[in-house]
Scaffold this motif. Structure first.
Motif, PDB file in Angstrom:
ATOM      1  N   ARG A 176      49.266  17.094  35.147  1.00  0.00           N
ATOM      2  CA  ARG A 176      48.084  17.935  35.051  1.00  0.00           C
ATOM      3  C   ARG A 176      48.387  19.263  34.364  1.00  0.00           C
ATOM      4  NH1 ARG A 176      46.170  17.098  41.313  1.00  0.00           N
ATOM      5  NH2 ARG A 176      44.820  15.287  40.985  1.00  0.00           N
ATOM      6  N   VAL A 177      47.333  19.903  33.908  1.00  0.00           N
ATOM      7  CA  VAL A 177      47.385  21.309  33.531  1.00  0.00           C
ATOM      8  C   VAL A 177      46.949  22.112  34.753  1.00  0.00           C
ATOM      9  CG1 VAL A 177      46.408  23.129  32.084  1.00  0.00           C
ATOM     10  CG2 VAL A 177      46.945  20.891  31.091  1.00  0.00           C
ATOM     11  N   MET A 178      47.818  22.984  35.220  1.00  0.00           N
ATOM     12  CA  MET A 178      47.513  23.802  36.388  1.00  0.00           C
ATOM     13  C   MET A 178      47.273  25.241  35.934  1.00  0.00           C
ATOM     14  SD  MET A 178      47.665  21.547  38.779  1.00  0.00           S
ATOM     15  CE  MET A 178      47.641  22.468  40.304  1.00  0.00           C
ATOM     16  N   ILE A 179      46.165  25.809  36.364  1.00  0.00           N
ATOM     17  CA  ILE A 179      45.796  27.170  36.002  1.00  0.00           C
ATOM     18  C   ILE A 179      45.849  28.042  37.248  1.00  0.00           C
ATOM     19  CG2 ILE A 179      43.990  28.668  35.069  1.00  0.00           C
ATOM     20  CD1 ILE A 179      42.917  26.223  33.556  1.00  0.00           C
ATOM     21  N   LEU A 180      46.574  29.158  37.143  1.00  0.00           N
ATOM     22  CA  LEU A 180      46.641  30.128  38.232  1.00  0.00           C
ATOM     23  C   LEU A 180      45.930  31.400  37.795  1.00  0.00           C
ATOM     24  CD1 LEU A 180      47.812  30.864  41.071  1.00  0.00           C
ATOM     25  CD2 LEU A 180      49.764  31.866  39.842  1.00  0.00           C
ATOM     26  N   GLU A 181      44.866  31.771  38.500  1.00  0.00           N
ATOM     27  CA  GLU A 181      44.129  33.001  38.205  1.00  0.00           C
ATOM     28  C   GLU A 181      44.607  34.101  39.153  1.00  0.00           C
ATOM     29  OE1 GLU A 181      39.593  34.678  38.725  1.00  0.00           O
ATOM     30  OE2 GLU A 181      39.825  32.641  37.925  1.00  0.00           O
ATOM     31  N   VAL A 182      45.037  35.220  38.583  1.00  0.00           N
ATOM     32  CA  VAL A 182      45.584  36.311  39.389  1.00  0.00           C
ATOM     33  C   VAL A 182      44.773  37.582  39.186  1.00  0.00           C
ATOM     34  CG1 VAL A 182      47.922  35.364  39.387  1.00  0.00           C
ATOM     35  CG2 VAL A 182      47.242  36.980  37.591  1.00  0.00           C
ATOM     36  N   MET A 183      44.963  38.525  40.107  1.00  0.00           N
ATOM     37  CA  MET A 183      44.284  39.816  40.031  1.00  0.00           C
ATOM     38  C   MET A 183      44.933  40.707  38.972  1.00  0.00           C
ATOM     39  SD  MET A 183      43.465  40.792  43.998  1.00  0.00           S
ATOM     40  CE  MET A 183      41.964  40.198  44.784  1.00  0.00           C
ATOM     41  N   GLY A 184      44.435  41.946  38.882  1.00  0.00           N
ATOM     42  CA  GLY A 184      44.978  42.886  37.917  1.00  0.00           C
ATOM     43  C   GLY A 184      43.956  43.832  37.351  1.00  0.00           C
ATOM     44  N   GLY A 188      46.964  43.417  32.535  1.00  0.00           N
ATOM     45  CA  GLY A 188      47.594  42.110  32.718  1.00  0.00           C
ATOM     46  C   GLY A 188      49.015  42.153  33.238  1.00  0.00           C
ATOM     47  N   HIS A 189      49.394  43.235  33.932  1.00  0.00           N
ATOM     48  CA  HIS A 189      50.785  43.388  34.368  1.00  0.00           C
ATOM     49  C   HIS A 189      51.236  42.272  35.307  1.00  0.00           C
ATOM     50  CE1 HIS A 189      51.187  47.290  32.475  1.00  0.00           C
ATOM     51  NE2 HIS A 189      50.066  47.694  33.054  1.00  0.00           N
ATOM     52  N   ILE A 190      50.414  41.908  36.285  1.00  0.00           N
ATOM     53  CA  ILE A 190      50.808  40.843  37.221  1.00  0.00           C
ATOM     54  C   ILE A 190      50.994  39.537  36.470  1.00  0.00           C
ATOM     55  CG2 ILE A 190      50.080  39.433  39.181  1.00  0.00           C
ATOM     56  CD1 ILE A 190      48.637  41.848  40.300  1.00  0.00           C
ATOM     57  N   SER A 235      44.955  36.384  33.838  1.00  0.00           N
ATOM     58  CA  SER A 235      44.476  37.567  34.551  1.00  0.00           C
ATOM     59  C   SER A 235      42.969  37.490  34.704  1.00  0.00           C
ATOM     60  CB  SER A 235      44.861  38.830  33.778  1.00  0.00           C
ATOM     61  OG  SER A 235      44.386  39.981  34.424  1.00  0.00           O
ATOM     62  N   GLU A 236      42.470  37.933  35.835  1.00  0.00           N
ATOM     63  CA  GLU A 236      41.045  37.829  36.153  1.00  0.00           C
ATOM     64  C   GLU A 236      40.138  38.507  35.138  1.00  0.00           C
ATOM     65  OE1 GLU A 236      40.433  39.762  39.916  1.00  0.00           O
ATOM     66  OE2 GLU A 236      41.239  41.682  39.225  1.00  0.00           O
ATOM     67  N   ALA A 237      40.641  39.491  34.392  1.00  0.00           N
ATOM     68  CA  ALA A 237      39.809  40.244  33.451  1.00  0.00           C
ATOM     69  C   ALA A 237      39.749  39.618  32.063  1.00  0.00           C
ATOM     70  CB  ALA A 237      40.311  41.682  33.332  1.00  0.00           C
ATOM     71  N   VAL A 238      40.447  38.517  31.861  1.00  0.00           N
ATOM     72  CA  VAL A 238      40.396  37.843  30.555  1.00  0.00           C
ATOM     73  C   VAL A 238      38.973  37.355  30.297  1.00  0.00           C
ATOM     74  CG1 VAL A 238      41.144  35.785  29.294  1.00  0.00           C
ATOM     75  CG2 VAL A 238      42.820  37.215  30.490  1.00  0.00           C
ATOM     76  N   LYS A 239      38.501  37.572  29.096  1.00  0.00           N
ATOM     77  CA  LYS A 239      37.140  37.192  28.735  1.00  0.00           C
ATOM     78  C   LYS A 239      37.101  35.796  28.139  1.00  0.00           C
ATOM     79  CE  LYS A 239      35.416  41.903  27.846  1.00  0.00           C
ATOM     80  NZ  LYS A 239      36.538  42.600  28.518  1.00  0.00           N
ATOM     81  N   VAL A 280      42.936  29.982  42.489  1.00  0.00           N
ATOM     82  CA  VAL A 280      42.614  31.409  42.441  1.00  0.00           C
ATOM     83  C   VAL A 280      43.372  32.082  43.576  1.00  0.00           C
ATOM     84  CG1 VAL A 280      40.801  33.159  42.510  1.00  0.00           C
ATOM     85  CG2 VAL A 280      40.347  30.918  41.463  1.00  0.00           C
ATOM     86  N   LEU A 281      44.336  32.902  43.226  1.00  0.00           N
ATOM     87  CA  LEU A 281      45.230  33.459  44.240  1.00  0.00           C
ATOM     88  C   LEU A 281      44.537  34.528  45.092  1.00  0.00           C
ATOM     89  CD1 LEU A 281      48.036  32.800  45.092  1.00  0.00           C
ATOM     90  CD2 LEU A 281      48.915  34.492  43.470  1.00  0.00           C
ATOM     91  N   GLY A 282      43.667  35.316  44.487  1.00  0.00           N
ATOM     92  CA  GLY A 282      42.853  36.245  45.245  1.00  0.00           C
ATOM     93  C   GLY A 282      43.635  37.229  46.088  1.00  0.00           C
ATOM     94  N   HIS A 283      43.108  37.502  47.276  1.00  0.00           N
ATOM     95  CA  HIS A 283      43.642  38.565  48.106  1.00  0.00           C
ATOM     96  C   HIS A 283      44.981  38.235  48.752  1.00  0.00           C
ATOM     97  CE1 HIS A 283      39.588  40.064  47.519  1.00  0.00           C
ATOM     98  NE2 HIS A 283      40.008  41.238  47.942  1.00  0.00           N
TER      99      HIS A 283
END
Length: 359
Positions: A176-184, A188-190, A235-239, A280-283
């Motif tokens: 599979r392709v696994m996508i991890l969405e992180v905060m920031g 995009g530092h994280i 990163s969560e802010a990616v458009k 979505v890793l979230g909090h």
């Protein structure tokens, strides 16, 4: 300024790992000076309450909190005191109430722990009310300028890296392709730090544009090389490719970043055909035991902040630079938002490792 006897400390904005370690260090150092420390409850809300809400902090109360996540004082990232929303719908300026609370506690100085937004508000309050203020940068986003590291960032990167480590195995098992969405937030530092450390194949950050065609080409190349899975951290802010922010609506109609991982999963399935899953890793990035580095920095920052008060140096923020604690004007630290430099060492490292970053 006369002899210091009473200092306050508060945590403001979103929580993160390492806050209790700062509080502990401040109490230890201040006790060494013979001072009393008052922990303000729920950021500036504690000073707004009548009577002010606080806890007298002694070594016995903070001795065992070094490894605890969150903040024993509580915090809030809602309700700008200069435009405070009231239950009846009114918006009031309650700044003078906070200043009065500071005076009611007979504080000689206050240490504010927060990100750029919190520090801007605290500085404005200090300037208006003649409050002696020293600040400590904390944010998992690591977007406070001048300091190389803010409290909470290292722990957040560790958590995101561990998530990628775990996703490797399930991705390979199911091709599979696994996508991890992180905060920031808008930085995009994280994502870039965890992406390199966790062996991601694709790292998407808001500072570098990307195209779906090039992203899918990267996945196709891996498949042609016999690699049956891929890891993407975003990163969560990616458009979107078209430049639209991906938001979700929370309670009371509040719009926040969230959902770019699912957007990518949908478009990747269309152009690449791979079975794709999103985490979505979230909090989870905010919680848990602080890393050893966050504990070390928190301890160094807490001691340095108290020492600044002892020296009569106010309107200053402690910062980490070149393996040393320094202090800088708060205004200098909050004037510019610190994002990932597209020409930075980490970006060059990622490209050198063959990771797709965009462009």
């Amino acid at each position: 300024m006369g002899e210091v006897k009473r200092i306050g400390i508060l945590t403001s904005g979103g929580d993160c790992a390492g806050l209790n370690a700062i509080i502990r260090a401040v109490v230890y150092r201040a006790t060494g000076y013979g001072w009393k420390v008052f922990g303000i409850s729920r950021a500036t809300n504690g000073l707004m309450a009548r009577p002010p809400e606080f806890t007298a902090l002694e070594i016995e109360k903070v001795d065992r909190i070094l490894t605890q996540g969150g903040t024993m004082l509580g915090t809030t990232n809602k309700g700008n005191p200069f435009a405070f929303p009231m239950p009846d719908g009114q918006i009031l300026d309650r700044s003078e109430e906070i200043i009065e609370g500071y005076r009611m506690l007979n504080l000689d100085a206050i240490i504010g722990i927060g990100g750029d937004g919190s520090m801007a508000i605290l500085r404005k309050l200090a300037q208006q009310g003649g409050m002696n203020l020293v600040t400590i940068p904390k944010t998992i986003d690591n977007d406070v300028d001048i300091t190389e590291q803010s409290i909470g960032f290292d722990t957040a990167v560790n958590i995101a890296t561990e998530a990628l480590d775990r996703l490797h195995f399930t991705a390979a098992s199911h091709s599979r392709v696994m996508i991890l969405e992180v905060m920031g937030r808008d930085a995009g530092h994280i994502a870039i730090s965890a992406g390199i450390a966790g062996g991601a194949d694709v790292i998407l950050i808001p500072e570098i544009p990307y195209t779906i065609s090039n992203l899918c080409r990267k996945l196709d190349e891996r498949q042609a090389q016999g690699k049956n899975y891929s890891l993407i951290i975003v990163s969560e802010a990616v458009k979107t490719e078209a430049g639209q922010a991906v938001n979700c609506t929370h309670a009371f109609g509040e719009m926040r970043y969230g959902g770019v991982g699912q957007y990518l999963a949908d478009v990747i399935h269309e152009c690449h055909g791979a079975e794709t899953r999103v985490t979505v890793l979230g909090h989870a990035q905010r919680g848990g035991t602080p890393s050893p580095l966050d504990r070390l920095l928190a301890s160094a920052f807490g001691v340095a902040a108290v020492d600044l008060i002892a020296q009569g140096k106010f309107d200053r923020m402690v910062a980490w630079r070149d393996r040393n604690v320094i202090d800088v004007p708060i205004l200098d630290a909050i004037q510019q938002y610190c994002v990932v430099d597209p020409d930075s060492t980490l970006v060059r490292t990622a490209r050198g490792l063959g990771i797709y970053l965009g462009d």
